[in-house]
Design a protein around this motif. Structure first.
Motif, PDB file in Angstrom:
ATOM      1  N   ASP A  83       0.730  -1.189   0.003  1.00 21.73           N
ATOM      2  CA  ASP A  83       0.032  -0.034   0.077  1.00 21.73           C
ATOM      3  C   ASP A  83       1.063   1.450  -0.227  1.00 21.73           C
ATOM      4  O   ASP A  83       1.248   1.710   1.034  1.00 21.73           O
ATOM      5  CB  ASP A  83      -0.926  -0.004   1.331  1.00 21.73           C
ATOM      6  CG  ASP A  83      -2.068   1.237   1.190  1.00 21.73           C
ATOM      7  OD1 ASP A  83      -1.841   2.198   0.365  1.00 21.73           O
ATOM      8  OD2 ASP A  83      -2.733   1.068   2.099  1.00 21.73           O
ATOM      9  N   PHE A  84       1.328   1.969  -1.167  1.00 15.49           N
ATOM     10  CA  PHE A  84       1.863   2.805  -1.185  1.00 15.49           C
ATOM     11  C   PHE A  84       1.427   4.248  -0.660  1.00 15.49           C
ATOM     12  O   PHE A  84       2.210   5.286  -0.585  1.00 15.49           O
ATOM     13  CB  PHE A  84       2.306   3.018  -2.680  1.00 15.49           C
ATOM     14  CG  PHE A  84       3.460   2.161  -3.226  1.00 15.49           C
ATOM     15  CD1 PHE A  84       4.585   1.847  -2.997  1.00 15.49           C
ATOM     16  CD2 PHE A  84       2.878   1.305  -4.325  1.00 15.49           C
ATOM     17  CE1 PHE A  84       5.394   1.006  -3.421  1.00 15.49           C
ATOM     18  CE2 PHE A  84       3.554   0.400  -4.873  1.00 15.49           C
ATOM     19  CZ  PHE A  84       4.864   0.046  -4.399  1.00 15.49           C
ATOM     20  N   GLY A  85       0.033   4.244  -0.641  1.00 11.47           N
ATOM     21  CA  GLY A  85      -0.641   5.333  -0.050  1.00 11.47           C
ATOM     22  C   GLY A  85      -0.821   5.397   1.409  1.00 11.47           C
ATOM     23  O   GLY A  85      -1.335   6.484   1.790  1.00 11.47           O
ATOM     24  N   SER A  86      -0.264   4.425   1.974  1.00 11.48           N
ATOM     25  CA  SER A  86      -0.483   4.421   3.552  1.00 11.48           C
ATOM     26  C   SER A  86       0.961   4.799   3.995  1.00 11.48           C
ATOM     27  O   SER A  86       2.069   4.547   3.687  1.00 11.48           O
ATOM     28  CB  SER A  86      -0.684   2.910   3.940  1.00 11.48           C
ATOM     29  OG  SER A  86      -0.648   2.951   5.394  1.00 11.48           O
ATOM     30  N   THR A 137      -2.167   2.416  -4.916  1.00  8.89           N
ATOM     31  CA  THR A 137      -1.583   3.773  -4.956  1.00  8.89           C
ATOM     32  C   THR A 137      -2.650   4.841  -4.750  1.00  8.89           C
ATOM     33  O   THR A 137      -2.303   5.960  -4.793  1.00  8.89           O
ATOM     34  CB  THR A 137      -1.214   4.013  -6.557  1.00  8.89           C
ATOM     35  OG1 THR A 137      -2.070   3.789  -7.431  1.00  8.89           O
ATOM     36  CG2 THR A 137      -0.019   3.047  -6.830  1.00  8.89           C
ATOM     37  N   ASP A 138      -3.966   4.409  -4.398  1.00 10.31           N
ATOM     38  CA  ASP A 138      -4.678   5.212  -3.885  1.00 10.31           C
ATOM     39  C   ASP A 138      -4.447   6.258  -2.653  1.00 10.31           C
ATOM     40  O   ASP A 138      -3.715   5.493  -1.572  1.00 10.31           O
ATOM     41  CB  ASP A 138      -6.169   4.584  -3.558  1.00 10.31           C
ATOM     42  CG  ASP A 138      -6.608   4.028  -4.836  1.00 10.31           C
ATOM     43  OD1 ASP A 138      -6.326   4.291  -5.880  1.00 10.31           O
ATOM     44  OD2 ASP A 138      -7.600   3.033  -4.702  1.00 10.31           O
ATOM     45  N   GLY A 139      -4.617   7.158  -2.395  1.00  9.33           N
ATOM     46  CA  GLY A 139      -4.344   7.930  -1.391  1.00  9.33           C
ATOM     47  C   GLY A 139      -2.976   8.431  -1.173  1.00  9.33           C
ATOM     48  O   GLY A 139      -2.672   9.283  -0.235  1.00  9.33           O
ATOM     49  N   ILE A 140      -2.219   8.336  -2.170  1.00  8.97           N
ATOM     50  CA  ILE A 140      -0.961   9.078  -2.314  1.00  8.97           C
ATOM     51  C   ILE A 140      -1.177  10.530  -2.446  1.00  8.97           C
ATOM     52  O   ILE A 140      -1.884  11.134  -3.291  1.00  8.97           O
ATOM     53  CB  ILE A 140      -0.022   8.466  -3.432  1.00  8.97           C
ATOM     54  CG1 ILE A 140       0.264   6.993  -3.359  1.00  8.97           C
ATOM     55  CG2 ILE A 140       1.464   9.313  -3.513  1.00  8.97           C
ATOM     56  CD1 ILE A 140       1.094   6.455  -4.445  1.00  8.97           C
ATOM     57  N   ARG A 141      -0.267  11.428  -1.502  1.00  3.43           N
ATOM     58  CA  ARG A 141      -0.177  12.633  -1.795  1.00  3.43           C
ATOM     59  C   ARG A 141       1.065  13.298  -1.921  1.00  3.43           C
ATOM     60  O   ARG A 141       2.064  12.488  -1.512  1.00  3.43           O
ATOM     61  CB  ARG A 141      -0.763  13.283  -0.477  1.00  3.43           C
ATOM     62  CG  ARG A 141      -2.069  13.014  -0.033  1.00  3.43           C
ATOM     63  CD  ARG A 141      -3.085  13.697  -0.979  1.00  3.43           C
ATOM     64  NE  ARG A 141      -4.520  13.336  -0.789  1.00  3.43           N
ATOM     65  CZ  ARG A 141      -5.145  12.337  -1.259  1.00  3.43           C
ATOM     66  NH1 ARG A 141      -4.656  11.671  -2.115  1.00  3.43           N
ATOM     67  NH2 ARG A 141      -6.505  12.108  -0.819  1.00  3.43           N
ATOM     68  N   PRO A 142       1.464  14.337  -2.735  1.00  5.01           N
ATOM     69  CA  PRO A 142       2.591  14.992  -2.958  1.00  5.01           C
ATOM     70  C   PRO A 142       3.242  15.305  -1.511  1.00  5.01           C
ATOM     71  O   PRO A 142       2.684  15.714  -0.740  1.00  5.01           O
ATOM     72  CB  PRO A 142       2.427  16.304  -3.927  1.00  5.01           C
ATOM     73  CG  PRO A 142       1.058  15.945  -4.420  1.00  5.01           C
ATOM     74  CD  PRO A 142       0.236  15.077  -3.548  1.00  5.01           C
ATOM     75  N   THR A 171       4.028  15.451  -7.838  1.00  4.41           N
ATOM     76  CA  THR A 171       2.993  14.940  -8.543  1.00  4.41           C
ATOM     77  C   THR A 171       3.265  14.254  -9.664  1.00  4.41           C
ATOM     78  O   THR A 171       2.652  12.914 -10.002  1.00  4.41           O
ATOM     79  CB  THR A 171       1.978  16.191  -9.046  1.00  4.41           C
ATOM     80  OG1 THR A 171       1.795  16.910  -7.825  1.00  4.41           O
ATOM     81  CG2 THR A 171       0.941  15.766  -9.671  1.00  4.41           C
ATOM     82  N   GLN A 172       4.518  14.468 -10.287  1.00  2.00           N
ATOM     83  CA  GLN A 172       4.995  13.880 -11.466  1.00  2.00           C
ATOM     84  C   GLN A 172       5.268  12.256 -11.060  1.00  2.00           C
ATOM     85  O   GLN A 172       5.106  11.185 -11.588  1.00  2.00           O
ATOM     86  CB  GLN A 172       6.103  14.481 -12.054  1.00  2.00           C
ATOM     87  CG  GLN A 172       6.841  13.744 -13.353  1.00  2.00           C
ATOM     88  CD  GLN A 172       8.028  14.560 -13.961  1.00  2.00           C
ATOM     89  OE1 GLN A 172       8.033  15.495 -13.591  1.00  2.00           O
ATOM     90  NE2 GLN A 172       8.482  13.517 -14.989  1.00  2.00           N
ATOM     91  N   ASP A 173       5.890  12.014  -9.685  1.00  2.00           N
ATOM     92  CA  ASP A 173       6.243  11.084  -9.151  1.00  2.00           C
ATOM     93  C   ASP A 173       5.014  10.211  -8.905  1.00  2.00           C
ATOM     94  O   ASP A 173       5.279   8.825  -9.161  1.00  2.00           O
ATOM     95  CB  ASP A 173       7.119  10.990  -7.936  1.00  2.00           C
ATOM     96  CG  ASP A 173       8.482  11.762  -8.165  1.00  2.00           C
ATOM     97  OD1 ASP A 173       9.031  11.616  -9.185  1.00  2.00           O
ATOM     98  OD2 ASP A 173       9.030  12.482  -6.902  1.00  2.00           O
ATOM     99  N   ILE A 174       4.101  10.673  -8.522  1.00  2.00           N
ATOM    100  CA  ILE A 174       2.770   9.900  -8.247  1.00  2.00           C
ATOM    101  C   ILE A 174       2.362   9.149  -9.417  1.00  2.00           C
ATOM    102  O   ILE A 174       2.010   7.925  -9.690  1.00  2.00           O
ATOM    103  CB  ILE A 174       1.742  10.654  -7.872  1.00  2.00           C
ATOM    104  CG1 ILE A 174       2.014  11.283  -6.457  1.00  2.00           C
ATOM    105  CG2 ILE A 174       0.293  10.077  -7.708  1.00  2.00           C
ATOM    106  CD1 ILE A 174       1.169  12.198  -5.747  1.00  2.00           C
ATOM    107  N   GLY A 175       2.489   9.834 -10.691  1.00  2.00           N
ATOM    108  CA  GLY A 175       2.007   9.393 -11.929  1.00  2.00           C
ATOM    109  C   GLY A 175       3.215   8.305 -12.488  1.00  2.00           C
ATOM    110  O   GLY A 175       2.478   7.372 -12.971  1.00  2.00           O
ATOM    111  N   THR A 176       4.119   8.550 -12.064  1.00  2.00           N
ATOM    112  CA  THR A 176       4.958   7.561 -12.718  1.00  2.00           C
ATOM    113  C   THR A 176       4.894   6.179 -11.912  1.00  2.00           C
ATOM    114  O   THR A 176       5.146   5.120 -12.385  1.00  2.00           O
ATOM    115  CB  THR A 176       6.435   8.030 -12.232  1.00  2.00           C
ATOM    116  OG1 THR A 176       6.904   9.069 -13.050  1.00  2.00           O
ATOM    117  CG2 THR A 176       7.623   6.949 -12.622  1.00  2.00           C
TER     118      THR A 176
END
Length: 312
Positions: free
Chosen positions: A96-99, A141-146, A152-157
């Motif tokens: 869970d990358f978003g946690s 990847t849900d819940g990831i914040r910059p 933000t670009q890293d989130i997309g990657t």
């Protein structure tokens, strides 16, 4: 066979896992989908779970390969995964990358991750996860914040990387051959998946073009796998290994479809199927040097005991 998703609290501890496994023995023709904390994994629970049809999912913390303290955590996790693999249990890995505390559910012996989410920690975690031979990957990847270290670009990657790994590895049923096939390329799994995500984008296989991985058949995904592997092997000047790679992917794919879809497949192979199932294929360079090519056709088909094949 029907699948039953087991509530996490029913397998939240060793005691709970043993009680669940005992009750599950009384239910025939059922595949149990369970969450399995690391602290519940030992010889006793693995033996109990081996008596039933089960697919377990374990949660990974974020790992930083450059942090010396990570070595002990990796060693602990690898031992637990080895117990599952040695017993032939089917298991997957969830990350869970978003946690911010990715790893709380992994068990008390694995502390909640204190690693900040960066592309490096995400890739290190994914690389280590694939090395454990999981049957499937759940990359959330849900819940990831910059943040100051994750743009933000890293989130997309990372989201593109997760989609590519899910498509190529999990939906592509690649666990039997993935590490063998990427070894000659000298690429880490995360780098390979990143390159595959770019290939998908170049071929308009993304959300903006209406591409939905969930709608793809295994046969169509296998065609993508083979097309991309050909590109990578040509890039790395490993042309001579392509026939073995193609055979390996195709043969395992046909067996998986015979098991999962009860379908038959005719395959034109460059090597004998017995050789492709032998331990020698784990080293493709050695396999190429020591195994004679033998053009042949096999039929892969389902049976009551599982997939089988015969020469045609």
């Amino acid at each position: 066979m029907q699948t039953q998703v087991v509530p996490p609290q029913e397998t939240s501890s060793k005691k709970a896992v043993l009680a669940f496994a005992k009750n599950a023995l009384m239910q025939d023709d059922m595949l149990f989908d369970i969450q399995l904390p690391f602290d519940a994994i030992d010889a006793q629970t693995v033996n109990a779970l081996s008596q039933i049809y089960v697919s377990a999912t374990i949660s990974f913390p974020l790992l930083d390969g450059r942090n010396p303290q990570t070595a002990a955590t990796k060693k602990f996790i690898a031992k637990k995964c080895a117990l599952l693999n040695d017993a032939g249990l089917v298991f997957g890995i969830s990350i869970d990358f978003g946690s911010s505390a990715s790893g709380e559910s992994a068990g008390s012996s694995v502390p909640p991750s204190e690693q900040p989410l960066t592309l490096r920690t995400a890739r290190d975690t994914l690389d280590f996860a694939v090395e454990q031979y999981p049957n499937h990957l759940e990359l959330v990847t849900d819940g990831i914040r910059p943040s100051g270290v994750f743009s933000t670009q890293d989130i997309g990657t990372l989201q593109n990387l997760s989609v590519a790994a899910d498509l190529f590895y999990t939906r592509g049923r690649a666990v039997p051959w993935f590490l063998t096939v990427i070894k000659p390329l000298r690429l880490k799994p995360s780098v390979f998946f990143h390159d595959f995500s770019e290939w998908l984008s170049c071929n308009n296989c993304n959300a903006s073009s209406g591409f939905d991985p969930a709608q793809e058949t295994h046969e169509s995904i296998e065609k993508m796998q083979l097309a991309f592997l050909r590109i990578k092997y040509e890039e790395k000047n490993r042309y001579q290994l392509l026939p073995a790679v193609t055979d390996l992917v195709s043969l395992h794919g046909a067996f998986s479809r015979a098991d999962c879809e009860e379908s038959e497949t005719l395959l034109d192979l460059s090597y004998n199927a017995m050789d492709l199932f032998s331990p020698s294929v784990l080293d493709l360079h050695m396999f190429f040097d020591q195994t004679l090519m033998e053009a042949n056709t096999v039929k892969v088909f389902p049976t009551e005991e599982g997939a089988d094949y015969m020469q045609v």
